[in-house]
Design a protein around this motif. Structure first.
Motif, PDB file in Angstrom:
ATOM      1  N   GLU A  21      13.772   3.729 -11.456  1.00  0.00           N
ATOM      2  CA  GLU A  21      14.743   4.141 -10.801  1.00  0.00           C
ATOM      3  C   GLU A  21      14.630   5.626 -10.399  1.00  0.00           C
ATOM      4  OE1 GLU A  21      14.472   2.744 -13.802  1.00  0.00           O
ATOM      5  OE2 GLU A  21      15.606   0.792 -13.416  1.00  0.00           O
ATOM      6  N   GLN A  22      13.678   6.374 -10.785  1.00  0.00           N
ATOM      7  CA  GLN A  22      13.564   7.740 -10.419  1.00  0.00           C
ATOM      8  C   GLN A  22      12.707   7.682  -9.350  1.00  0.00           C
ATOM      9  OE1 GLN A  22      13.541   7.240 -13.895  1.00  0.00           O
ATOM     10  NE2 GLN A  22      15.973   7.792 -13.721  1.00  0.00           N
ATOM     11  N   SER A  23      11.945   6.801  -8.805  1.00  0.00           N
ATOM     12  CA  SER A  23      10.928   6.768  -7.723  1.00  0.00           C
ATOM     13  C   SER A  23      11.515   7.087  -6.446  1.00  0.00           C
ATOM     14  CB  SER A  23      10.331   5.352  -7.380  1.00  0.00           C
ATOM     15  OG  SER A  23       9.506   5.142  -8.709  1.00  0.00           O
ATOM     16  N   SER A  24      11.026   8.000  -5.708  1.00  0.00           N
ATOM     17  CA  SER A  24      11.191   8.430  -4.364  1.00  0.00           C
ATOM     18  C   SER A  24      10.873   7.959  -3.056  1.00  0.00           C
ATOM     19  CB  SER A  24      11.394   9.860  -4.191  1.00  0.00           C
ATOM     20  OG  SER A  24       9.835  10.419  -4.289  1.00  0.00           O
ATOM     21  N   VAL A  25      11.151   7.947  -2.070  1.00  0.00           N
ATOM     22  CA  VAL A  25      10.585   7.228  -0.701  1.00  0.00           C
ATOM     23  C   VAL A  25       9.226   8.086  -0.568  1.00  0.00           C
ATOM     24  CG1 VAL A  25      10.659   7.408   1.674  1.00  0.00           C
ATOM     25  CG2 VAL A  25      12.634   6.856   0.401  1.00  0.00           C
ATOM     26  N   GLN A  26       9.068   9.485  -0.867  1.00  0.00           N
ATOM     27  CA  GLN A  26       7.820  10.076  -1.059  1.00  0.00           C
ATOM     28  C   GLN A  26       6.782   9.571  -1.650  1.00  0.00           C
ATOM     29  OE1 GLN A  26      10.829  11.576  -1.118  1.00  0.00           O
ATOM     30  NE2 GLN A  26      11.016  12.074   1.089  1.00  0.00           N
ATOM     31  N   GLN A  27       7.212   9.121  -2.981  1.00  0.00           N
ATOM     32  CA  GLN A  27       6.189   8.642  -3.886  1.00  0.00           C
ATOM     33  C   GLN A  27       5.779   7.233  -3.615  1.00  0.00           C
ATOM     34  OE1 GLN A  27       8.879   9.243  -7.407  1.00  0.00           O
ATOM     35  NE2 GLN A  27       7.675  10.986  -7.947  1.00  0.00           N
ATOM     36  N   LYS A  73      15.741   0.665   6.188  1.00  0.00           N
ATOM     37  CA  LYS A  73      14.503   1.444   6.158  1.00  0.00           C
ATOM     38  C   LYS A  73      14.684   2.687   6.603  1.00  0.00           C
ATOM     39  CE  LYS A  73      10.980   0.210   8.824  1.00  0.00           C
ATOM     40  NZ  LYS A  73       9.942  -0.294   9.564  1.00  0.00           N
ATOM     41  N   ASP A  74      15.483   3.178   7.458  1.00  0.00           N
ATOM     42  CA  ASP A  74      15.782   4.370   7.904  1.00  0.00           C
ATOM     43  C   ASP A  74      16.711   5.211   6.854  1.00  0.00           C
ATOM     44  OD1 ASP A  74      13.987   4.661  10.371  1.00  0.00           O
ATOM     45  OD2 ASP A  74      15.603   3.438  11.353  1.00  0.00           O
ATOM     46  N   ALA A  75      17.591   4.482   6.260  1.00  0.00           N
ATOM     47  CA  ALA A  75      18.439   5.078   5.259  1.00  0.00           C
ATOM     48  C   ALA A  75      17.761   5.306   4.060  1.00  0.00           C
ATOM     49  CB  ALA A  75      19.625   3.659   5.029  1.00  0.00           C
ATOM     50  N   ALA A  76      16.674   4.586   3.678  1.00  0.00           N
ATOM     51  CA  ALA A  76      15.914   5.031   2.574  1.00  0.00           C
ATOM     52  C   ALA A  76      15.380   6.241   2.547  1.00  0.00           C
ATOM     53  CB  ALA A  76      14.844   3.991   2.239  1.00  0.00           C
ATOM     54  N   ARG A  77      14.891   6.809   3.769  1.00  0.00           N
ATOM     55  CA  ARG A  77      14.187   8.013   4.154  1.00  0.00           C
ATOM     56  C   ARG A  77      15.335   9.091   4.363  1.00  0.00           C
ATOM     57  NH1 ARG A  77      12.067   6.673   8.818  1.00  0.00           N
ATOM     58  NH2 ARG A  77      11.968   4.443   8.498  1.00  0.00           N
ATOM     59  N   ARG A  90       0.862  -1.337   0.016  1.00  0.00           N
ATOM     60  CA  ARG A  90      -0.053   0.067   0.207  1.00  0.00           C
ATOM     61  C   ARG A  90       0.838   1.116   0.103  1.00  0.00           C
ATOM     62  NH1 ARG A  90      -2.114   1.474   6.014  1.00  0.00           N
ATOM     63  NH2 ARG A  90      -0.417   0.172   7.225  1.00  0.00           N
ATOM     64  N   GLY A  91       2.146   1.283   0.489  1.00  0.00           N
ATOM     65  CA  GLY A  91       3.006   2.338   0.490  1.00  0.00           C
ATOM     66  C   GLY A  91       2.623   3.268   1.573  1.00  0.00           C
ATOM     67  N   ASN A 107       8.872   9.831   9.305  1.00  0.00           N
ATOM     68  CA  ASN A 107       9.178  10.948   8.135  1.00  0.00           C
ATOM     69  C   ASN A 107      10.088  11.896   9.026  1.00  0.00           C
ATOM     70  OD1 ASN A 107       8.049   9.826   5.766  1.00  0.00           O
ATOM     71  ND2 ASN A 107       6.042  10.361   6.445  1.00  0.00           N
ATOM     72  N   PHE A 108      11.352  11.865   8.631  1.00  0.00           N
ATOM     73  CA  PHE A 108      12.319  12.749   9.217  1.00  0.00           C
ATOM     74  C   PHE A 108      12.025  14.240   8.947  1.00  0.00           C
ATOM     75  CE2 PHE A 108      14.680   8.778   9.214  1.00  0.00           C
ATOM     76  CZ  PHE A 108      14.931   8.730  10.836  1.00  0.00           C
TER      77      PHE A 108
END
Length: 376
Positions: A94-100, A314-318, A80-81, A286-287
């Motif tokens: 490849e361009q997708s972000s954590v926010q997306q 997981k935290d590194a991704a954000r 569900r993201g 969300n930092f």
């Protein structure tokens, strides 16, 4: 467990009863067919839990991806993201972000760039979109954290429960952490007790097995976490410090976590140094700019020349693409990956069950297609 907590939980039981009645009614509507579960012409594996909080879904999902890839299955993952800033169906690239797409799908896509990773709060719609993809077509779909999403009828349900908080010891929200009654475990074909200690004794296996009260059609497995090698988040900025070989006992660590259960991570880092400063945030946090400023100040308070930041995948991704991350911190941020290991050499039986389901389902679907074509 403190006396105050016990007293508070006592007053929450009526709310848990009301919540449980709502969940019970919803599940009965599915059982009676008034709410419909949809099946799909592709093997669907659901991995989830009954409890709120971390039971190790992501490393178990990664294990399944590796297993299916090794078996030659073109696997896709649908989530569900959680906490993403978008809505609807999104296919990661490849361009997708954590926010997306959210932190966990972002992590999966970066670790396994060859698989399709999609997010959609409507799982049925998400599966329909994935099945439209060709060259190659999707051969199996992993549903992340979808045990409660009964609108999809998964062919294989894998239920996780934390060794330190077994579902049989828990209570329904808000008195406990369960999203569904314990009886909902009966929908699972496979149950995995996660985060087990390395030295689990044979008698412990027997006790837990009896306490979970599984049916003969259900299989029980036990897994533990295994930490990988410390790796830099920004390898181009680390001046050759690529792994734990540079680590000394007097190294000072700022341990930054935004996960449900950081205790095991702290224990692992403690095997390398006792100089640990823990900075915890909520799960899937969300930092903010303020958080990044706090991280920098805490880091600067450590001994210069002997300091670094360790965080989870997981935290590194954000953190990686955060605009407020100070450039001066990047050479000092390291990631500690995790994977799961099955106890008692159970991985062979587990692997066989998963692969057998996927191949049998796929073979039956092809036979059905041939019959339909022949009859027409």
């Amino acid at each position: 467990m403190t006396d105050n907590f016990i007293k508070i939980r006592h007053w929450l039981y009526p709310l848990s009863w009301l919540y449980g009645m709502g969940v019970y009614l919803r599940n009965k509507l599915f059982d009676w067919g008034w709410l419909r579960s949809k099946s799909f012409d592709v093997p669907v594996i659901c991995i989830g839990n009954l409890a709120v909080g971390g039971t190790g879904k992501t490393p178990h999902t990664e294990y399944l991806i590796k297993l299916l890839q090794k078996a030659g299955v073109n696997v896709a993952m649908l989530s569900r993201g959680y906490k993403r800033k978008t809505r609807g169906y999104k296919l990661a690239d490849e361009q997708s972000s954590v926010q997306q797409i959210g932190d966990e799908p972002y992590q999966i896509k970066n670790k396994f760039p060859g698989i399709r990773v999609a997010v959609d709060e409507d799982r049925c719609h998400g599966i329909e979109q994935l099945l439209k993809l060709k060259d190659p077509a999707v051969g199996s779909i992993l549903l992340d954290d979808a045990f409660q999403h009964r609108y999809v009828k998964a062919g294989l349900n894998i239920l996780l429960t934390d060794y330190h908080r077994l579902l049989c010891d828990d209570r329904l929200l808000p008195a406990g952490m369960l999203r569904e009654p314990i009886s909902s475990k009966n929908r699972a074909q496979i149950v995995v007790v996660t985060k087990c200690p390395d030295d689990l004794k044979p008698i412990d296996f027997n006790i837990i097995t009896k306490r979970l009260h599984l049916y003969p059609y259900q299989q029980l497995f036990f897994s533990r976490l295994r930490y990988g090698e410390l790796t830099p988040l920004f390898p181009e900025k680390t001046n050759g410090k690529q792994n734990f070989s540079f680590f000394t006992k007097d190294e000072e660590v700022l341990l930054v976590t935004g996960i449900a259960s950081p205790a095991s991570l702290q224990k692992e880092v403690n095997t390398y140094t006792s100089h640990i400063k823990l900075l915890t945030f909520g799960d899937h946090h969300n930092f903010t700019y303020k958080d990044l400023h706090q991280i920098k100040n805490n880091f600067l308070s450590l001994k210069e020349g002997k300091r670094l930041i360790i965080t989870t995948e997981k935290d590194a991704a954000r953190l990686k693409s955060h605009p407020a991350l100070d450039e001066t911190l990047k050479p000092y941020i390291y990631v500690l990956p995790i994977e799961i290991v099955f106890l008692q050499n159970q991985q062979y039986i587990f692997n066989q069950n998963v692969i057998s389901y996927v191949r049998t389902y796929s073979r039956n679907s092809k036979l059905s297609e041939r019959k339909d074509a022949h009859s027409s």
